[in-house]
Design a protein around this motif. Sequence first.
Motif, mmCIF file in Angstrom:
data_model
loop_
_atom_site.group_PDB
_atom_site.id
_atom_site.type_symbol
_atom_site.label_atom_id
_atom_site.label_comp_id
_atom_site.label_asym_id
_atom_site.label_seq_id
_atom_site.Cartn_x
_atom_site.Cartn_y
_atom_site.Cartn_z
ATOM 1 N N LEU A 62 0.824 -1.208 0.000
ATOM 2 C CA LEU A 62 0.000 0.000 0.000
ATOM 3 C C LEU A 62 0.861 1.261 0.000
ATOM 4 C CD1 LEU A 62 -2.758 1.439 0.309
ATOM 5 C CD2 LEU A 62 -2.478 1.174 2.794
ATOM 6 N N ARG A 63 1.926 1.263 0.778
ATOM 7 C CA ARG A 63 2.798 2.437 0.843
ATOM 8 C C ARG A 63 3.470 2.691 -0.513
ATOM 9 N NH1 ARG A 63 4.890 3.884 5.756
ATOM 10 N NH2 ARG A 63 5.886 5.537 4.540
ATOM 11 N N VAL A 64 3.848 1.610 -1.211
ATOM 12 C CA VAL A 64 4.419 1.781 -2.548
ATOM 13 C C VAL A 64 3.368 2.354 -3.494
ATOM 14 C CG1 VAL A 64 5.498 0.619 -4.511
ATOM 15 C CG2 VAL A 64 6.099 -0.076 -2.195
ATOM 16 N N LEU A 65 2.141 1.851 -3.408
ATOM 17 C CA LEU A 65 1.051 2.405 -4.226
ATOM 18 C C LEU A 65 0.838 3.882 -3.926
ATOM 19 C CD1 LEU A 65 -1.778 -0.325 -4.177
ATOM 20 C CD2 LEU A 65 -0.192 0.221 -6.027
ATOM 21 N N ASP A 66 0.811 4.223 -2.658
ATOM 22 C CA ASP A 66 0.578 5.626 -2.279
ATOM 23 C C ASP A 66 1.682 6.541 -2.796
ATOM 24 O OD1 ASP A 66 -1.763 4.946 -1.008
ATOM 25 O OD2 ASP A 66 -0.900 4.932 1.009
ATOM 26 N N LEU A 67 2.903 6.032 -2.845
ATOM 27 C CA LEU A 67 4.019 6.829 -3.344
ATOM 28 C C LEU A 67 3.927 7.031 -4.850
ATOM 29 C CD1 LEU A 67 6.862 8.140 -2.827
ATOM 30 C CD2 LEU A 67 7.815 5.884 -3.389
ATOM 31 N N LEU A 68 3.638 5.972 -5.580
ATOM 32 C CA LEU A 68 3.732 5.994 -7.038
ATOM 33 C C LEU A 68 2.418 6.308 -7.735
ATOM 34 C CD1 LEU A 68 6.031 2.873 -7.524
ATOM 35 C CD2 LEU A 68 6.705 5.281 -7.454
ATOM 36 N N SER A 69 1.296 6.089 -7.057
ATOM 37 C CA SER A 69 -0.006 6.358 -7.663
ATOM 38 C C SER A 69 -0.940 6.979 -6.631
ATOM 39 C CB SER A 69 -0.607 5.050 -8.210
ATOM 40 O OG SER A 69 -1.810 5.294 -8.909
ATOM 41 N N PRO A 70 -0.561 8.149 -6.104
ATOM 42 C CA PRO A 70 -1.371 8.773 -5.058
ATOM 43 C C PRO A 70 -2.755 9.138 -5.573
ATOM 44 C CG PRO A 70 0.289 10.312 -5.878
ATOM 45 C CD PRO A 70 0.607 8.978 -6.476
ATOM 46 N N ARG A 120 -7.891 1.034 -3.277
ATOM 47 C CA ARG A 120 -6.593 1.273 -3.913
ATOM 48 C C ARG A 120 -6.267 0.255 -5.000
ATOM 49 N NH1 ARG A 120 -4.602 4.472 -4.783
ATOM 50 N NH2 ARG A 120 -2.533 4.789 -3.913
ATOM 51 N N VAL A 121 -7.201 -0.689 -5.240
ATOM 52 C CA VAL A 121 -6.927 -1.773 -6.187
ATOM 53 C C VAL A 121 -8.003 -1.813 -7.268
ATOM 54 C CG1 VAL A 121 -6.552 -4.252 -6.472
ATOM 55 C CG2 VAL A 121 -5.801 -3.113 -4.370
ATOM 56 N N VAL A 122 -7.585 -1.573 -8.512
ATOM 57 C CA VAL A 122 -8.500 -1.714 -9.644
ATOM 58 C C VAL A 122 -8.795 -3.188 -9.877
ATOM 59 C CG1 VAL A 122 -8.777 -1.391 -12.138
ATOM 60 C CG2 VAL A 122 -7.671 0.384 -10.769
ATOM 61 N N HIS A 123 -7.721 -3.976 -9.928
ATOM 62 C CA HIS A 123 -7.866 -5.412 -10.162
ATOM 63 C C HIS A 123 -6.610 -6.112 -9.664
ATOM 64 C CE1 HIS A 123 -10.115 -8.678 -12.089
ATOM 65 N NE2 HIS A 123 -8.930 -9.243 -12.269
ATOM 66 N N LEU A 124 -6.812 -7.288 -9.064
ATOM 67 C CA LEU A 124 -5.703 -8.106 -8.573
ATOM 68 C C LEU A 124 -5.684 -9.437 -9.307
ATOM 69 C CD1 LEU A 124 -3.506 -9.151 -6.615
ATOM 70 C CD2 LEU A 124 -5.358 -9.744 -5.019
ATOM 71 N N VAL A 125 -4.520 -9.792 -9.827
ATOM 72 C CA VAL A 125 -4.278 -11.137 -10.346
ATOM 73 C C VAL A 125 -3.389 -11.839 -9.319
ATOM 74 C CG1 VAL A 125 -3.362 -12.546 -12.219
ATOM 75 C CG2 VAL A 125 -4.466 -10.345 -12.728
ATOM 76 N N ALA A 126 -3.933 -12.866 -8.667
ATOM 77 C CA ALA A 126 -3.225 -13.598 -7.618
ATOM 78 C C ALA A 126 -2.832 -14.965 -8.161
ATOM 79 C CB ALA A 126 -4.100 -13.733 -6.380
ATOM 80 N N HIS A 127 -1.534 -15.162 -8.376
ATOM 81 C CA HIS A 127 -1.027 -16.395 -8.982
ATOM 82 C C HIS A 127 -0.567 -17.373 -7.890
ATOM 83 C CE1 HIS A 127 2.034 -18.930 -11.111
ATOM 84 N NE2 HIS A 127 1.112 -18.899 -12.053
ATOM 85 N N GLU A 128 -1.308 -18.448 -7.729
ATOM 86 C CA GLU A 128 -0.990 -19.531 -6.800
ATOM 87 C C GLU A 128 -0.658 -19.065 -5.382
ATOM 88 O OE1 GLU A 128 1.398 -22.753 -8.142
ATOM 89 O OE2 GLU A 128 0.374 -22.903 -10.064
ATOM 90 N N PRO A 129 -1.571 -18.286 -4.768
ATOM 91 C CA PRO A 129 -1.344 -17.948 -3.357
ATOM 92 C C PRO A 129 -1.554 -19.196 -2.497
ATOM 93 C CG PRO A 129 -3.523 -17.216 -4.046
ATOM 94 C CD PRO A 129 -2.844 -17.758 -5.273
#
Length: 284
Positions: free
Chosen positions: A83-91, A117-126
């Motif tokens: 989330l912190r990386v998202l806030d920095l790069l895509s406030p 904060r999430v448009v779409h998540l692709v979760a690969h083999e969690p």
Amino acid sequence: MTEPSAGSLRVNGATLHFEVRGRGPLLLLVPGGTGGTASFDAIADHLATEYTVAAYDPRGMSRSALDDPEAEQRVAEHADDALRVLDLLSPGEPARVFGSSSGAIAAVHLLTARPDRVVHLVAHEPPLVEVLPDAAEHRALIARVGETFRTQGLMPAMSVFAAGLKKDSDSDSAGPQAEVELPPQAAARAERTMADLPYFVGRIVPSFMSYAPDVHRLQALSDRLTLACGQDSRGELPYRPAEFLAERLGTELVHFPGGHTGLTTHPAEFGEALLKTLAAGTAG
């Protein structure tokens, strides 16, 4: 390969190393295992033709140093790092997110905690083994891995772990086996991967594989979530939670090239599949 721009970000208890390349809407890549940003090197340039692609070394891995090397690790804190990386790069603007393996677990928590904060998540083999009907067996596996690590050391623990991830028919396997011969770039990362393995086995595996997601919350957010698996992973433990959750949520399970490490073994095909999946997931 395009040289990315690199930066560092102070977060609670750590300093994260991140890398950015490309232009367009943000796509955040959350690595699993001990891969770090380098695990995406072979696909990042392709993804950067359509997105601003950001990846980071998870706290405690590679170039993301912990303030306290003995600190316990929690999925929620790793998700907050994302989330912190998202806030920095895509406030102010939600972003697309891809997570693999343990990184997909952190990304799933991010989606449930901060869907704004999430448009779409692709979760690969969690490896969300707590959702499975036989979760108790997998808790016992993680306990065996931990005990083996404490009493016998790293490589015996890795052998126990790898055997537990295999298909039932492969249970006699003596330890980790590559699906195919790794390309030179991947082989060159071996030293860094080995350096991070004790932390991964001792801190990440027990914490992340005991994490139970909020399935009801995921149900409400299922239109923003794509669960994905390697087409060669059928029957293996990391495949089963995604398969189970897709059925539970009534969503399609998407298959990517290769197995659990398909982004390393089949990078060109994997990158193309990810672009298609992201486009389909955010259509309209």
